[in-house]
Scaffold this active site. Structure first.
Site, PDB file in Angstrom:
ATOM      1  N   GLU A   1     102.743  13.194  15.721  1.00  0.00           N
ATOM      2  CA  GLU A   1     102.189  14.560  15.655  1.00  0.00           C
ATOM      3  C   GLU A   1     100.701  14.380  15.371  1.00  0.00           C
ATOM      4  OE1 GLU A   1     100.739  17.728  14.724  1.00  0.00           O
ATOM      5  OE2 GLU A   1     101.877  17.753  12.848  1.00  0.00           O
TER       6      GLU A   1
ATOM      7  N   CYS B   1      96.257  21.012  11.855  1.00  0.00           N
ATOM      8  CA  CYS B   1      96.395  20.502  13.225  1.00  0.00           C
ATOM      9  C   CYS B   1      96.409  21.657  14.192  1.00  0.00           C
ATOM     10  CB  CYS B   1      97.718  19.783  13.425  1.00  0.00           C
ATOM     11  SG  CYS B   1      97.995  18.469  12.338  1.00  0.00           S
TER      12      CYS B   1
HETATM   13  C1  UN1 Z   1      99.557  20.351  10.284  1.00  0.00           C
HETATM   14  O1  UN1 Z   1      98.451  20.855  10.246  1.00  0.00           O
HETATM   15  O2  UN1 Z   1      99.712  19.100  10.303  1.00  0.00           O
HETATM   16  O3  UN1 Z   1     101.878  25.555  11.932  1.00  0.00           O
HETATM   17  C2  UN1 Z   1     100.795  21.129  10.228  1.00  0.00           C
HETATM   18  C3  UN1 Z   1     101.182  25.388  10.929  1.00  0.00           C
HETATM   19  C4  UN1 Z   1     101.836  24.768   9.723  1.00  0.00           C
HETATM   20  C5  UN1 Z   1     101.887  23.296   9.857  1.00  0.00           C
HETATM   21  C6  UN1 Z   1     100.614  22.618  10.230  1.00  0.00           C
HETATM   22  N1  UN1 Z   1     103.157  25.311   9.585  1.00  0.00           N
HETATM   23  O4  UN1 Z   1     100.015  25.685  10.880  1.00  0.00           O
END
Ligand code: UN1
Length: 505
Positions: free
Chosen positions: A260, A294
């Site tokens: 990821e 992310c």
């Molecule tokens: C991340 O930034 O690694 O969808 C995960 C989202 C959160 C998870 C982010 N539930 O923004």
């Protein structure tokens, strides 16, 4: 012993988790709070020998754990969820202190952990296989799922505990053990979670020693985990650069990886969009978590007919949104994680200017002195999708691009190496369905009338291209933590061969 008011706060929180205060001092790794740059703890790193031992112990733990019926494994995860519920405010605060998230986002992160535990408990009674019609008389074919072994989890600073839980809750009910290497920037929240798991284990009784462990350290300890053949699955969250190394090294030994990695998420604002809703959604997605998700919105592709209405409002939000300490006042944008993050942000903004961009906001804000790094979110109007726009900079920068035709907008949206999340704002069914179709967004996540961030745990989470292709969390992501076995069973007295082959001896 580190002394600052935040360090005191951390010490008392960790003692509530029954973390031995001795682990917080005298070690070589300094843990700093992004809130004011003060040292929260000096903790010892796990030696390579200790990591070797922990992985061996995790493997032994797996051999015992896999024999327990899955619903009983679910009961252990239920108890972990109970501990998280009971300590939500303390763990949420620790996330705020160690990462700098605003309070509601720190709490939201723990809620995400609770949610995935609930999900995994239900799942522990639903690890279904299949019955497949056989082409041969008196034969049956089935497909069943078995645990994989040790699951290594490498997590990033920005979701220091939730990402572990997406992996661990599923891995545990699937019958695996878990070795966790948290970001070197956030070992304290990991130690707190480990203490909560230990408490759940005492209530459960009979959890094999070493079923879940934490390795504290940097790149070297991560590489040790990645290269160890006893680690059947490596689930890594972080930069594309890190994921490329992990993916290649795990593949070389034919291990399985779940990656990821970076995102460069875009939203398209169509002529029929509700612009008030769009403005609020874009502000949260682009500026929330100080741009350090992310899934943060990094590119906004706006139709020319609404550009002049929406973009000046967004620039105003960037110039006025409250930037400040997450523990004082009610700021919406907390600090960047460290000085490198601020430098990367400023470098990206310079490159954007050089490429003809107009920058609104984006400057450093002095909140708590030189050792902390706060920045005003930037909204950058770009003539073209070039330079820093096609890269992921982990900071609150929103690049704005203008479009005329929906096909052009979709091409821009897909025209970057990353493929995590995306969204469209509008009320025109044709445009929305086109965006969701095979000719539309190429991302793992595609939303409508909301931003690309803030996913619920019920869906599979992850993305395509340089995002790495892995899926975690909901839907059938659990299958990545299990091995599939096809069984053909002959309950007759003859031996018919498949495809009508004859072989009479
Ligand atoms: C991340 O930034 O690694 O969808 C995960 C989202 C959160 C998870 C982010 N539930 O923004």
């Amino acid at each position: 012993m580190p002394s600052s008011s935040l360090a005191d706060d951390v010490r008392s929180l960790l003692s509530a988790f029954e973390v031995d205060p001795a682990t917080l001092q005298g070690g070589s790794r300094l843990v700093r709070s992004p809130i004011d740059g003060s040292t929260l703890a000096e903790i010892a790193e796990t030696s390579s020998k200790a990591a070797e031992h922990a992985i061996g112990q995790a493997h032994d733990a797996f051999l015992a754990w896999r024999r327990l019926p899955a619903p009983q494994r679910g009961e252990f995860v239920r108890l972990i969820g109970e501990e998280l519920r009971a300590h939500k405010s303390e763990l949420g605060r620790l996330v705020t202190l160690e990462v700098g998230k605003i309070v509601s986002e720190g709490l939201g992160e723990v809620q995400e952990m609770i949610d995935i535990c609930d999900f995994a408990v239900g799942l522990s009674r639903q690890l279904y296989g299949l019955v497949i019609p056989s082409e041969r008389p008196d034969h049956k074919m089935t497909e069943q799922w078995h645990p994989m072994g040790v699951v290594g989890v490498i997590s990033a600073f920005n979701f220091p505990v939730a990402v572990w839980s997406w992996n661990a809750a599923l891995a545990l009910v699937c019958g695996n053990s878990v070795v966790w290497k948290p970001s070197e920037k956030t070992p304290l929240t990991a130690l707190a979670v480990q203490a909560l798991v230990a408490r759940a284990a005492r209530k459960f009784g009979g959890v094999p020693e070493g079923l879940t462990t934490v390795l504290v350290g940097g790149r070297e300890i991560g590489e040790q985990l990645v290269d160890d053949r006893r680690v059947a699955v490596v689930s890594a969250t972080g930069s594309t650069r890190m994921g490329r190394v992990v993916g290649e090294r795990v593949a070389r030994r034919f291990g399985r990886s779940i990656l990821e990695l970076g995102g460069n998420n875009a939203s398209i604002v169509t002529p029929s969009a509700d612009l008030d809703l769009t403005l609020r959604a874009v502000a949260f997605a682009a500026m929330g978590t100080a741009g350090q998700r992310c899934t943060t919105l990094r590119r906004l592709i706006v139709h020319e007919s609404v550009y002049e209405t929406l973009v000046p409002k967004l620039a105003r939000v960037a110039r006025t949104i409250s930037v400040g300490s997450p523990v004082a006042g009610d700021s919406l944008v907390g600090p960047l994680v460290d000085g490198d993050a601020l430098a990367a942000m400023q470098a990206a903004l310079s490159k954007a200017r050089a490429a003809g961009g107009t920058v609104h906001g984006g400057e450093r804000v002095d909140v708590n002195g030189e050792r902390s790094f706060y920045a005003r979110p930037a909204v950058v109007e770009m003539p073209q999708q070039v330079g820093p726009v096609v890269e992921e900079t982990f900071a609150p920068i929103l690049y704005i691009l203008k479009y005329r035709q929906i096909e052009e907008a979709i091409a821009l949206q897909n025209g970057v190496p990353q493929g995590l999340s995306s969204s469209i704002f509008g009320n025109d069914l044709r445009e929305i369905e086109l965006f969701l179709s095979a000719q539309g967004s190429d991302c793992g996540i595609a939303n409508v009338n909301m931003g690309p961030s803030g996913a619920e745990i019920g869906g599979a989470f992850g993305g395509e291209k340089e995002t790495g292709g892995g899926r975690e969390s909901g839907s059938d992501a659990w299958k990545a933590y299990m091995r599939r076995q096809t069984n053909a069973i002959n309950y007759g007295r003859t031996l018919p061969l498949a495809q009508g082959v004859t072989f009479n001896v």
